[in-house]
Design an enzyme around this catalytic site. Structure first.
Site, PDB file in Angstrom:
ATOM      1  NE  ARG A  15      -2.585  -1.732   3.306  1.00 54.53           N
ATOM      2  CZ  ARG A  15      -3.007  -1.758   4.535  1.00 54.53           C
ATOM      3  NH1 ARG A  15      -3.906  -0.861   4.893  1.00 54.53           N
ATOM      4  NH2 ARG A  15      -2.471  -2.368   5.433  1.00 54.53           N
ATOM      5  N   GLY A  78       3.222 -15.223   8.192  1.00 52.60           N
ATOM      6  CA  GLY A  78       2.583 -14.809   9.310  1.00 52.60           C
ATOM      7  C   GLY A  78       3.708 -14.469  10.199  1.00 52.60           C
ATOM      8  NE  ARG A 331      28.710  25.231  -2.910  1.00 58.46           N
ATOM      9  CZ  ARG A 331      29.531  25.094  -3.912  1.00 58.46           C
ATOM     10  NH1 ARG A 331      29.767  26.225  -4.839  1.00 58.46           N
ATOM     11  NH2 ARG A 331      30.217  23.953  -4.324  1.00 58.46           N
TER      12      ARG A 331
HETATM   13  C1  UD1 Z   1      -0.680  -7.977  13.700  1.00 57.55           C
HETATM   14  C2  UD1 Z   1      -1.293  -8.891  14.976  1.00 57.55           C
HETATM   15  C3  UD1 Z   1      -2.363  -8.144  15.692  1.00 57.55           C
HETATM   16  C4  UD1 Z   1      -1.999  -6.623  16.117  1.00 57.55           C
HETATM   17  C5  UD1 Z   1      -1.635  -5.825  15.031  1.00 57.55           C
HETATM   18  C6  UD1 Z   1      -0.978  -4.542  15.365  1.00 57.55           C
HETATM   19  C7  UD1 Z   1      -0.665 -11.047  14.341  1.00 57.55           C
HETATM   20  C8  UD1 Z   1      -1.226 -12.388  13.915  1.00 57.55           C
HETATM   21  N1  UD1 Z   1      -1.655 -10.102  14.575  1.00 57.55           N
HETATM   22  O1  UD1 Z   1      -1.682  -8.114  12.911  1.00 57.55           O
HETATM   23  O2  UD1 Z   1      -2.991  -8.822  16.806  1.00 57.55           O
HETATM   24  O3  UD1 Z   1      -3.181  -6.062  16.540  1.00 57.55           O
HETATM   25  O4  UD1 Z   1      -0.550  -6.670  14.161  1.00 57.55           O
HETATM   26  O5  UD1 Z   1      -0.558  -3.899  14.260  1.00 57.55           O
HETATM   27  O6  UD1 Z   1       0.592 -10.956  14.645  1.00 57.55           O
HETATM   28  N2  UD1 Z   1       5.461  -9.548   9.229  1.00 57.55           N
HETATM   29  C9  UD1 Z   1       6.525 -10.376   8.640  1.00 57.55           C
HETATM   30  N3  UD1 Z   1       6.479 -11.553   8.273  1.00 57.55           N
HETATM   31  C10 UD1 Z   1       5.221 -12.336   8.086  1.00 57.55           C
HETATM   32  C11 UD1 Z   1       4.102 -11.527   8.370  1.00 57.55           C
HETATM   33  C12 UD1 Z   1       4.380 -10.094   8.867  1.00 57.55           C
HETATM   34  O7  UD1 Z   1       7.723  -9.950   8.899  1.00 57.55           O
HETATM   35  O8  UD1 Z   1       5.202 -13.228   7.623  1.00 57.55           O
HETATM   36  C13 UD1 Z   1       5.638  -8.248   9.769  1.00 57.55           C
HETATM   37  C14 UD1 Z   1       5.089  -7.245   8.795  1.00 57.55           C
HETATM   38  O9  UD1 Z   1       6.086  -6.627   7.966  1.00 57.55           O
HETATM   39  C15 UD1 Z   1       4.452  -6.056   9.724  1.00 57.55           C
HETATM   40  C16 UD1 Z   1       4.175  -6.788  11.036  1.00 57.55           C
HETATM   41  O10 UD1 Z   1       4.675  -8.405  10.876  1.00 57.55           O
HETATM   42  O11 UD1 Z   1       5.620  -5.369  10.018  1.00 57.55           O
HETATM   43  C17 UD1 Z   1       2.817  -7.299  11.470  1.00 57.55           C
HETATM   44  O12 UD1 Z   1       2.168  -7.882  10.107  1.00 57.55           O
HETATM   45  P1  UD1 Z   1       0.795  -7.582   9.779  1.00 57.55           P
HETATM   46  O13 UD1 Z   1       0.374  -8.475   8.820  1.00 57.55           O
HETATM   47  O14 UD1 Z   1       0.709  -6.158   9.379  1.00 57.55           O
HETATM   48  O15 UD1 Z   1      -0.097  -7.866  11.157  1.00 57.55           O
HETATM   49  P2  UD1 Z   1      -1.458  -7.595  11.410  1.00 57.55           P
HETATM   50  O16 UD1 Z   1      -2.362  -8.347  10.498  1.00 57.55           O
HETATM   51  O17 UD1 Z   1      -1.790  -6.043  11.472  1.00 57.55           O
END
Ligand code: UD1
Ligand code: CA
Length: 454
Positions: A15, A78, A331
């Site tokens: 996004r 995840g 500069r």
């Molecule tokens: C996650 C939490 C949620 C919380 C929210 C807060 C989980 C399952 N859920 O959801 O409870 O309220 O954050 O913002 O943890 N990332 C990785 N590898 C992956 C997946 C994610 O590095 O395989 C990193 C992403 O880059 C991001 C962060 O983890 O920085 C969170 O991932 P995202 O998928 O945005 O989590 P949410 O669905 O927002």
């Protein structure tokens, strides 16, 4: 017992609509991920693991920090899967803190407290109460108000959706236990992901203590998914920087129109007019006034110096009681001694201007050493570059350079010498003389202007 921090930074950041990995987008001129890393360092973390995926090379190049251990997550399955990639590198005795590369404003004090309250063998979790909890994981508590799990929005029942205590994602846990719980994760849920949040349920099942804390400021736990959120956090961060300066006795005519992209030390009783941008490392001494729209980068501004609007100063050392601008450009490697004056549309590069000397209008001073009480007239140019090499211009104390003169370097102008206006000086000038090279003025009486041939 050491501290290992795991920073998740493998997400794609679609996004953002950017060819640059999300965590490299800057807040206050510094990549978001670097903000998080710097906070880890302030906590004296023993190990900092960054879990990367998309744009890994670009991220490693941009961050280029020896204290980081990079761990690749090949597929983004995840948050739990992401943390699990670090399992082989975690010492059983350590505390583990989980942070996010796209949650840049998390504060040292909040994390310090979270680590302090982390129960041995259990988890401390950073939660937040939100009016609108939509999208977040909800904190599920039992009748005794003990945390028993986290349920993601997409997995929550209608009852759980009403919970407004949400998971920030940030937690601290004991390493050995965390590793065990990570091993139990499954992707049997609405999103088919390995949820880090499931470790909370496992810990509760194992009768481990789970305690919660909340951030002092909500923006500490706000993540960046798009440019709107990036802009919002930028403004929040800038306002915090402005508040610190105001508390320190600096006058900001508008704290909402001030930008710091680096480090600044500003004495009390300095005034910054609107839209001043400070980059790199800047020091401003007491009584100085920085006018509207100035950009100051890696420079030192002395006491009571007045920088008038729209001036750009980079890698310069400016003494006290100087006047600069409006529309001046200093500069790199410029030194202004006390009480020097640099006026409008004057560019100074790699030059020293002695105290009481003035270069007030439309001039270029490069590779020069100007003594004290020198007056450089309007339109004076040091011709410092012969197309191949740079050469030096030396102007001794008390000299007067008439307007529109060219000083062809290397050249030295003697003490108290006077250069007549419009001169092109290519040879050294002695002390105390008038030197003038312009063609003698003559008059041609009765001169007829040419007329157009029909
Ligand atoms: C996650 C939490 C949620 C919380 C929210 C807060 C989980 C399952 N859920 O959801 O409870 O309220 O954050 O913002 O943890 N990332 C990785 N590898 C992956 C997946 C994610 O590095 O395989 C990193 C992403 O880059 C991001 C962060 O983890 O920085 C969170 O991932 P995202 O998928 O945005 O989590 P949410 O669905 O927002
Ligand atoms: Ca998600």
């Amino acid at each position: 017992m050491g501290l290992s921090v795991v920073i998740l930074a493998a997400g794609q950041g679609t996004r953002m609509r950017s060819s640059m990995p999300k965590v490299l987008h800057p807040i206050a001129g510094k990549p978001m991920l670097q903000h998080v890393i710097d906070t880890c360092k302030s906590l004296r973390a023993d190990n900092i693991f960054v879990v990367y995926g998309h744009g890994g090379d670009q991220v490693q190049q941009a961050i280029n920090d020896d204290s980081i251990q990079w761990v690749k997550q090949e597929q983004q399955l995840g948050t739990g899967h992401a943390v699990a990639q670090v399992k082989p590198f975690l010492n059983d005795q350590d505390k583990v803190l989980i942070l996010y590369g796209d949650v840049p404003l998390i504060h040292h004090d909040t994390l310090f407290e979270l680590l302090e309250i982390q129960p041995a063998g259990g988890i401390s979790l950073l939660t937040n109460i939100l009016d609108d909890p939509t999208g977040y994981g909800r904190i599920v508590r039992d009748d005794d108000n003990r945390v028993i799990g986290i349920v993601e929005q997409k997995d929550a029942n209608s009852h759980q959706l009403l919970i407004n205590e949400v998971n920030t994602g940030i937690l601290a846990a004991s390493s050995a236990e965390l590793k065990g719980w990570l091993g139990q994760l499954s992707s049997d849920n609405a999103q088919g992901e390995f949820y880090l949040t499931d470790v909370i349920g496992f810990a509760a099942n194992d009768q481990r203590e789970i305690v919660t804390a909340s951030p002092n400021n909500s923006n500490e736990v706000e993540g960046v998914n798009n440019r709107q959120q990036l802009a919002a956090l930028e403004r929040a961060y800038q306002l915090q920087c402005a508040q610190v300066l105001l508390e320190g006795g600096v006058t900001l005519l508008d704290p909402y129109r001030f930008d710091l992209r680096g480090k600044v030390t500003i004495d009390p009783d300095v005034t910054l007019d609107v839209n001043v941008i400070i980059e790199g490392t800047v020091v401003i001494e007491s009584g100085a006034y920085i006018g509207a729209n100035c950009v100051l980068k890696d420079c030192h501004i002395g006491k009571n110096t007045l920088v008038k609007p729209n001036s750009v100063i980079e890698q310069a050392v400016v003494g006290s009681d100087c006047t600069i601008g409006p529309f001046a450009r200093l500069r790199p490697d410029t030194v202004l001694h006390n009480d020097a004056h640099i006026g409008n549309f004057v560019e100074v590069k790699k030059s020293t201007i002695g105290s009481g000397s003035k270069v007030n209008h439309l001039a270029y001073i490069g590779d020069s050493e100007i003594g004290q009480r020198v007056n450089v007239g309007a339109g004076t140019i040091t011709c410092n570059y012969d197309g191949a090499n740079k050469h030096k211009t030396i102007i001794k104390d008390g000299a007067f350079i008439g307007s529109d003169s060219q000083l062809v370097a290397p050249v030295t102008i003697g003490f108290n010498a006077t250069i007549g206006a419009g001169s092109t000086i290519a040879k050294d000038v002695s002390d105390d003389v008038l030197c003038i090279t312009r063609v003698k003025q003559k008059e041609i009486p009765g001169w007829q202007r040419p007329v157009k041939s029909k």
